[in-house]
Design a protein around this motif. Structure first.
Motif, PDB file in Angstrom:
ATOM      1  N   ALA A   7      89.822  64.815  54.423  1.00 19.70           N
ATOM      2  CA  ALA A   7      89.703  63.541  55.334  1.00 19.70           C
ATOM      3  C   ALA A   7      90.751  62.722  55.092  1.00 19.70           C
ATOM      4  N   THR A   8      91.133  62.276  56.383  1.00 17.15           N
ATOM      5  CA  THR A   8      92.138  61.261  56.376  1.00 17.15           C
ATOM      6  C   THR A   8      91.606  59.623  56.312  1.00 17.15           C
ATOM      7  N   ALA A   9      92.310  58.847  55.871  1.00 17.69           N
ATOM      8  CA  ALA A   9      92.000  57.411  56.116  1.00 17.69           C
ATOM      9  C   ALA A   9      92.119  56.998  57.401  1.00 17.69           C
ATOM     10  N   PRO A  10      91.043  56.198  57.921  1.00 17.65           N
ATOM     11  CA  PRO A  10      91.149  55.621  59.363  1.00 17.65           C
ATOM     12  C   PRO A  10      92.470  54.629  59.704  1.00 17.65           C
ATOM     13  N   ARG A  11      92.628  54.756  60.624  1.00 19.96           N
ATOM     14  CA  ARG A  11      94.032  54.383  60.937  1.00 19.96           C
ATOM     15  C   ARG A  11      94.263  52.959  60.578  1.00 19.96           C
ATOM     16  N   TRP A  12      93.165  52.091  60.626  1.00 16.40           N
ATOM     17  CA  TRP A  12      93.348  50.715  60.320  1.00 16.40           C
ATOM     18  C   TRP A  12      93.656  50.463  58.871  1.00 16.40           C
ATOM     19  N   ARG A  13      93.284  51.521  58.112  1.00 16.96           N
ATOM     20  CA  ARG A  13      93.565  51.324  56.463  1.00 16.96           C
ATOM     21  C   ARG A  13      94.869  51.923  56.191  1.00 16.96           C
ATOM     22  N   ARG A  14      95.814  52.497  57.074  1.00 17.13           N
ATOM     23  CA  ARG A  14      96.922  53.236  56.622  1.00 17.13           C
ATOM     24  C   ARG A  14      98.067  52.033  56.534  1.00 17.13           C
ATOM     25  N   LYS A  15      98.690  52.227  55.516  1.00 23.54           N
ATOM     26  CA  LYS A  15      99.844  51.397  55.104  1.00 23.54           C
ATOM     27  C   LYS A  15     100.915  51.104  56.075  1.00 23.54           C
ATOM     28  N   SER A  16     101.159  52.113  56.918  1.00 23.53           N
ATOM     29  CA  SER A  16     102.043  51.868  58.058  1.00 23.53           C
ATOM     30  C   SER A  16     101.338  50.907  59.157  1.00 23.53           C
ATOM     31  N   THR A  17     100.258  51.124  59.213  1.00 24.67           N
ATOM     32  CA  THR A  17      99.509  50.297  60.261  1.00 24.67           C
ATOM     33  C   THR A  17      99.557  48.940  59.782  1.00 24.67           C
ATOM     34  N   VAL A  18      99.213  48.576  58.781  1.00 31.14           N
ATOM     35  CA  VAL A  18      98.976  47.061  58.075  1.00 31.14           C
ATOM     36  C   VAL A  18     100.415  46.804  57.870  1.00 31.14           C
TER      37      VAL A  18
END
Length: 206
Positions: A7-18
């Motif tokens: 399972a991959t982290a939701p996009r909103w929780r990814r470091k790059s997104t934040v």
């Protein structure tokens, strides 16, 4: 037998997104300060001069400073450890509130924001008799400040699942280095200082 992908982290929780999202918010707040916040029409009896366009970095200098702080904090979050991210989140919260507060002060009292520019134009402090019109920029800056403050909460919530940065993590010693380290006697800070004041290398035990 088939195996399910991890399972991959939701996009909103990814470091790059934040990090990218927070950087964009800081850049947006900074960008508003380069634009006109106040359009000032001076009374004709004052001086023979044209209308004045007051930029955000003149009307609210604090917004520029807080925006730069927010940008630096957002970039630092990409390499920060767990404890440092809490500090960065606090910095972002303060910066966001500062941007929003300074912007709202111009919105509620545009005459005060324009006073400096008017004083330079006519040589008299204050903006009595001047007609001042707000642009959309201070409202956008206030909104960006509020969102930066929310980004602080976003950082705390999302970074709980972030892995530690391997680049800056200490690597365990192996081979001869590990053997040498195991034979070195423990020292305390006092011993190290005593050896240092004598001109010796406190890390050399040979």
């Amino acid at each position: 037998m088939s195996t399910k992908p991890a399972a991959t982290a939701p996009r909103w929780r990814r470091k790059s997104t934040v990090v990218l999202g927070t950087v964009l918010l800081g850049a947006a707040a900074f960008g508003t300060t380069t634009q006109t916040w106040l359009d000032v029409v001076l009374p004709q009896a004052a001086v023979e001069t044209g209308d004045i366009a007051v930029a955000g970095n003149e009307a609210a200098t604090a917004v520029t400073a807080f925006a730069v702080v927010a940008l630096a904090a957002a970039l630092a979050a990409s390499i920060a450890g767990k404890v440092a991210r809490w500090i960065i989140a606090a910095v972002l919260l303060v910066a966001g509130i500062g941007i929003a507060t300074a912007s709202l002060s111009v919105i509620t009292d545009p005459a005060q924001g324009a006073a400096g520019a008017v004083g330079k134009a006519i040589g008299v402090s204050g903006s009595a008799g001047a007609e001042i019109t707000l642009t959309a920029m201070p409202y956008l800056a206030a909104a960006a400040g509020a969102m930066i403050a929310l980004a602080a909460v976003w950082l705390v919530a999302a970074s709980r699942t972030w892995a530690a940065s391997r680049r800056y993590a200490a690597q365990p010693a192996t081979g001869a280095a590990a053997k040498e380290a195991s034979t070195q006697p423990p020292i305390d800070e006092i011993d190290s200082w005593d050896r240092f004041t004598k001109g010796e290398d406190p890390t050399n035990f040979r």
